[in-house]
Write a protein that holds these residues in place. Structure first.
Motif, PDB file in Angstrom:
ATOM      1  N   UNK A  49       0.840  -0.983   0.118  1.00 19.41           N
ATOM      2  CA  UNK A  49      -0.043   0.453  -0.130  1.00 19.41           C
ATOM      3  C   UNK A  49       0.324   1.329   0.009  1.00 19.41           C
ATOM      4  N   UNK A  50      -0.037   2.858  -0.666  1.00 22.33           N
ATOM      5  CA  UNK A  50       0.696   3.529  -0.371  1.00 22.33           C
ATOM      6  C   UNK A  50       0.063   4.889   1.050  1.00 22.33           C
TER       7      UNK A  50
ATOM      8  N   UNK B 292       1.604   0.203  -6.143  1.00 28.87           N
ATOM      9  CA  UNK B 292       2.149   1.732  -7.350  1.00 28.87           C
ATOM     10  C   UNK B 292       1.613   1.644  -8.637  1.00 28.87           C
ATOM     11  N   UNK B 293       1.284   2.880  -9.329  1.00 27.81           N
ATOM     12  CA  UNK B 293       1.109   3.007 -10.251  1.00 27.81           C
ATOM     13  C   UNK B 293       0.419   1.375 -11.050  1.00 27.81           C
ATOM     14  N   UNK B 294      -0.661   0.900 -10.049  1.00 29.53           N
ATOM     15  CA  UNK B 294      -1.418  -0.285 -10.721  1.00 29.53           C
ATOM     16  C   UNK B 294      -0.967  -1.985 -10.372  1.00 29.53           C
ATOM     17  N   UNK B 295       1.025  -1.672  -9.391  1.00 29.26           N
ATOM     18  CA  UNK B 295       1.673  -2.649  -9.088  1.00 29.26           C
ATOM     19  C   UNK B 295       1.527  -3.073  -7.369  1.00 29.26           C
TER      20      UNK B 295
ATOM     21  N   UNK C 211      12.820  -0.754  -8.100  1.00 31.41           N
ATOM     22  CA  UNK C 211      11.569  -0.783  -9.070  1.00 31.41           C
ATOM     23  C   UNK C 211      11.700   0.328  -8.880  1.00 31.41           C
ATOM     24  N   UNK C 212      11.711   1.215  -9.928  1.00 32.74           N
ATOM     25  CA  UNK C 212      11.526   2.368  -9.866  1.00 32.74           C
ATOM     26  C   UNK C 212      10.073   3.040 -10.558  1.00 32.74           C
ATOM     27  N   UNK C 213       9.303   3.839 -10.674  1.00 29.11           N
ATOM     28  CA  UNK C 213       8.606   4.038 -10.796  1.00 29.11           C
ATOM     29  C   UNK C 213       8.496   5.666 -10.814  1.00 29.11           C
ATOM     30  N   UNK C 214       7.287   6.488 -11.853  1.00 28.07           N
ATOM     31  CA  UNK C 214       7.048   8.066 -12.062  1.00 28.07           C
ATOM     32  C   UNK C 214       5.445   7.762 -11.430  1.00 28.07           C
TER      33      UNK C 214
END
Length: 337
Positions: free
Chosen positions: A251-252, A271-274, A285-288
């Protein structure tokens, strides 16, 4: 299924096999065909890498080429002197914001052949168009910001060393130069024209229970109407497992404070659907994502709810970071020029 992966080592066969296991897993590595793409160089302990330097990313394993360096202020809360209470620069009452230390990052063009196999979004520059009637979001694909310590330099005799639509437009091959790829006028003009959106200014880091979180915010632009102004930011987050046990992000939980006086709370799954797993073989893992405020500045902070493989759950802190706007917007960039 065979996948060509451009990694290499001094002992080619054994090194490639170990790297393949790291980035693809032990079972998947059996189906990977390895191809030598160049010769490793000794990483620089001092000084900067030059435009045109070919690199491997130490964490994500992709091939890339350096476009230009940036000097960033790094706020690392792991090395701060922890004190109780709310202090200047502390947005959530936990610890003390350390003084920013200057550190070199690089804007890197990513080899498109590697994009499907890395656990990071391969788009790192987004911004709004400057026309008031337009609400377009511009994205330049295949870019990343890489810290100096994550650079593994290499050389190659191949003229077409990297596959990216902008590679030949930005860089030209000169075999007598070191590195042999030098900036064309197109790259210099593109950098100058798009400077506000390309600029990296602040980097924030914090570690909880061996999970390292790095945040880099970018200002994207402002949308104005007769009644309101909406300011947009992009933030890039990298999670890295520094321990031995696998951990999954469940969760975030965000808190977003605006200069206008509002405080927003956002909760959600993953996050971002994952819900990425950070393991020994795939530790990062990296996302924006993006955020908007009806004020020119604000702050964000929060936590990720993590679940370890032994069932232990904990909140991983996201270091507080500022959302600051910039005054001037350049002309709308064209990634094809």
């Amino acid at each position: 299924m065979e996948v060509t992966r451009g990694f290499f080592g001094r002992n080619l066969k054994n090194s490639l096999l170990e790297i393949s296991k790291k980035f693809f897993g032990v079972q998947s590595a059996k189906y990977i065909r390895l191809a030598e793409v160049g010769k490793l160089e000794t990483p620089k302990s001092q000084g900067k890498y030059a435009t045109g330097q070919l690199i491997l990313h130490r964490v994500f394993g992709y091939r890339g080429v350096i476009l230009f360096p940036w000097l960033a202020r790094v706020y690392d809360r792991d090395i701060s002197n922890k004190k109780e209470g709310i202090e200047e620069g502390n947005f959530n009452g936990v610890g003390k914001e350390v003084k920013g230390r200057t550190h070199t990052f690089y804007q890197v063009l990513i080899d498109q052949r590697d994009c499907p196999y890395i656990r990071a979004q391969t788009e790192a520059v987004t911004f709004l168009g400057n026309h008031e009637s337009s609400r377009s979001l511009y994205a330049i694909p295949g870019l990343d910001y890489v810290a100096h310590e994550d650079i593994l330099p290499y050389t190659t005799n191949e003229k077409a060393a990297l596959q990216h639509e902008l590679f030949d437009k930005f860089l030209s091959y000169h075999p007598d130069n070191d590195p042999p790829f030098i900036a064309q006028e197109t790259l210099r003009a593109w950098q100058k024209k798009n400077h506000p959106w390309l600029e990296l200014s602040d980097v924030h880091k914090e570690t909880t229970e061996n999970i390292r979180v790095t945040v880099i915010p970018f200002f994207m632009g402002c949308r104005e109407s007769q009644t309101t102004s909406v300011y947009w930011w992009r933030y890039c987050i990298r999670l890295e497992n520094l321990g031995d046990m696998s951990v999954q992000l469940r969760e975030r939980h965000w808190r977003i404070f605006s200069l206008s006086g509002t405080l927003e709370t956002v909760r959600g799954r993953g996050v971002v659907g994952q819900e990425p797993v950070l393991s020994k073989t795939l530790p990062a893992f990296q996302y924006s994502s993006h955020v908007s405020l009806q004020a020119p500045s604000g702050h964000m902070w929060g936590t990720f709810r993590m679940e370890r493989e032994d069932g232990y759950a904990f909140d991983c802190r996201i270091p507080p970071f500022s959302l600051e706007s910039k005054a001037d917007e350049p002309p709308t960039p064209n990634a094809e020029s």
